[in-house]
Design a protein around this motif. Structure first.
Motif, short mmCIF file in Angstrom:
data_model
loop_
_atom_site.label_atom_id
_atom_site.label_comp_id
_atom_site.label_asym_id
_atom_site.label_seq_id
_atom_site.Cartn_x
_atom_site.Cartn_y
_atom_site.Cartn_z
N TYR A 171 5.11 1.15 8.68
CA TYR A 171 4.42 0.91 9.95
C TYR A 171 4.79 -0.42 10.60
CZ TYR A 171 1.42 4.88 8.75
OH TYR A 171 0.95 6.14 8.43
N GLY A 229 1.10 3.14 2.98
CA GLY A 229 1.77 2.44 4.08
C GLY A 229 3.28 2.52 4.01
N THR A 230 3.80 3.30 3.04
CA THR A 230 5.24 3.52 2.95
C THR A 230 5.62 4.91 3.46
OG1 THR A 230 5.26 4.44 0.70
CG2 THR A 230 5.30 2.03 0.90
N SER A 282 3.72 -7.81 8.70
CA SER A 282 2.39 -7.25 8.94
C SER A 282 1.59 -8.18 9.84
CB SER A 282 1.67 -7.07 7.59
OG SER A 282 0.29 -6.83 7.78
N ASP A 330 2.63 -2.66 4.52
CA ASP A 330 2.76 -1.24 4.95
C ASP A 330 4.09 -1.08 5.68
OD1 ASP A 330 -0.14 -0.28 4.38
OD2 ASP A 330 -0.40 -2.13 5.55
N TYR A 371 -2.92 4.86 10.33
CA TYR A 371 -2.58 4.88 8.89
C TYR A 371 -3.42 5.94 8.16
CZ TYR A 371 -3.17 2.44 4.24
OH TYR A 371 -3.30 2.08 2.93
N HIS A 376 0.87 -1.18 0.00
CA HIS A 376 0.00 0.00 0.00
C HIS A 376 0.90 1.23 0.00
CE1 HIS A 376 -3.54 -2.45 1.16
NE2 HIS A 376 -2.61 -3.20 1.73
#
Ligand code: ADE
Ligand code: ZN
Length: 326
Positions: A281, A21-22, A247, A278, A63, A18
């Motif tokens: 995170y 998510g970076t 994740s 992601d 997020y 995603h």
């Protein structure tokens, strides 16, 4: 470790990432400053310290809030470019990335702003390194099917640069069946579809994604192992499962990585592979996910090669390009 040297050296592809998510804490603070936004954290370290998740929802709350710093086309370019540089450093030669337009259009950011920023970075990576990519527009399942229809209307002028559709966000209580008409419309556009299923939700959601949404890949799908008939079906069809080990660990899907089902999935003949989901995170990009699995599961050279081959097989590259990398 010698297997880690192989992991680093192999040309790889990533199929479950995603772009929102970076967003690393450093860039989040820089974009907040650039856009005159005050974040509810005193420092980069304080933000990073908040990344302790007990569920998918506890992550999604941070997020979506973090994505609020993304305002201009340049912001989306900078976000995407930062990921592509890291992907290149990890020897990723082809990446298929998700973006969540509703996260941005619902805050008044134009679809075009989001799309052009991401697209310009993907095109630059192709020009600079020959890195291939696909762009997957993902619908937010905690919102209504009608809201999905509305953002698909907004996407229509840009479909030449969109390669497929996905389904993500809060899984429990939002089964694939909720989006059957939306995905029928996506299929009518002639583009492939994927869906997150069997991450926190049950194996029955994987069956629904296959039967009702006609998806060609399942994102996560780790809970498929709870249904033996489903495992047989996924193996027989070589349906890809885009597994994201760090994740799963961070979101308490599989808190103990040494008990992660990745190896069992390979042994069952499933077309599973490793992805980062992601990474800003969850503590690591693609190679870090491989290293963590190598260490926790004791992956062999042959298993690493199998995972990378599964990923090229599952990609949307044309057959001759797959052959080149496998
Ligand atoms: N959106 C971003 N990451 C996700 C995940 N792991 N599951 C569902 N939705 C997401
Ligand atoms: Zn995901």
């Amino acid at each position: 470790h010698p297997v880690d040297a192989l992991i680093a050296a192999l040309p790889k592809t990533e199929l479950h990432l995603h772009i929102e998510g970076t967003l690393e804490p450093e860039l989040m603070f820089a974009l907040a400053t650039r856009n005159g936004i005050t974040l509810p954290y005193a420092s980069i370290d304080a933000l990073r310290a908040a990344y302790q998740f007990d569920s998918l929802q506890s992550f999604l709350d941070l997020y979506y809030a973090g994505a609020g710093v993304l305002q201009t086309e340049q912001d989306f370019y900078d976000l995407t470019w930062a990921y592509l540089e890291r992907a290149h450093a990890d020897r990723i030669v082809h990446t298929e990335i998700f973006f969540d337009p509703q996260t941005h259009t619902d805050r008044g950011i134009a679809f075009a702003t989001v799309y052009h920023g991401i697209r310009r970075a993907l095109d630059a990576a192709q020009a600079q390194w020959g890195m291939g990519s696909r762009l997957i527009m993902s619908f937010l399942r905690h919102l209504s099917e009608e809201a999905g229809m509305a953002v698909l209307d907004q996407a229509e002028p840009y479909l030449a640069g969109i390669d497929g559709f996905g389904l993500d966000s809060s899984e429990l209580g939002h089964p694939p069946s909720k989006f059957a008409r939306l995905f029928a419309r996506c299929h009518a556009l002639g583009l492939p579809c994927v869906a997150h299923a069997g991450e926190e939700g049950p194996a029955a959601y994987v069956v629904e994604a296959l039967d009702l949404l006609q998806v060609c890949r399942i994102d996560h799908g780790v809970r498929s192992l709870e249904d033996e008939a489903l495992v047989q079906r996924l193996a027989a069809d070589r349906t890809p499962l885009t597994v994201c080990p760090l994740s799963n660990q961070r979101l308490q899907v599989t808190p103990d990585l040494s008990r992660h089902p990745l190896r069992r999935m390979l042994q069952a003949g499933l077309a599973a592979m490793v992805n980062s989901d992601d990474p800003a995170y969850f503590g690591g990009y693609l190679n870090q996910n491989f290293y963590a699995c190598r260490e926790a599961l004791g992956l062999s050279d042959a298993e690493v090669v199998q995972l990378v081959d599964n990923s090229f097989e599952a990609s949307w590259l044309p057959a001759q390009d797959k052959q080149r990398w496998m």
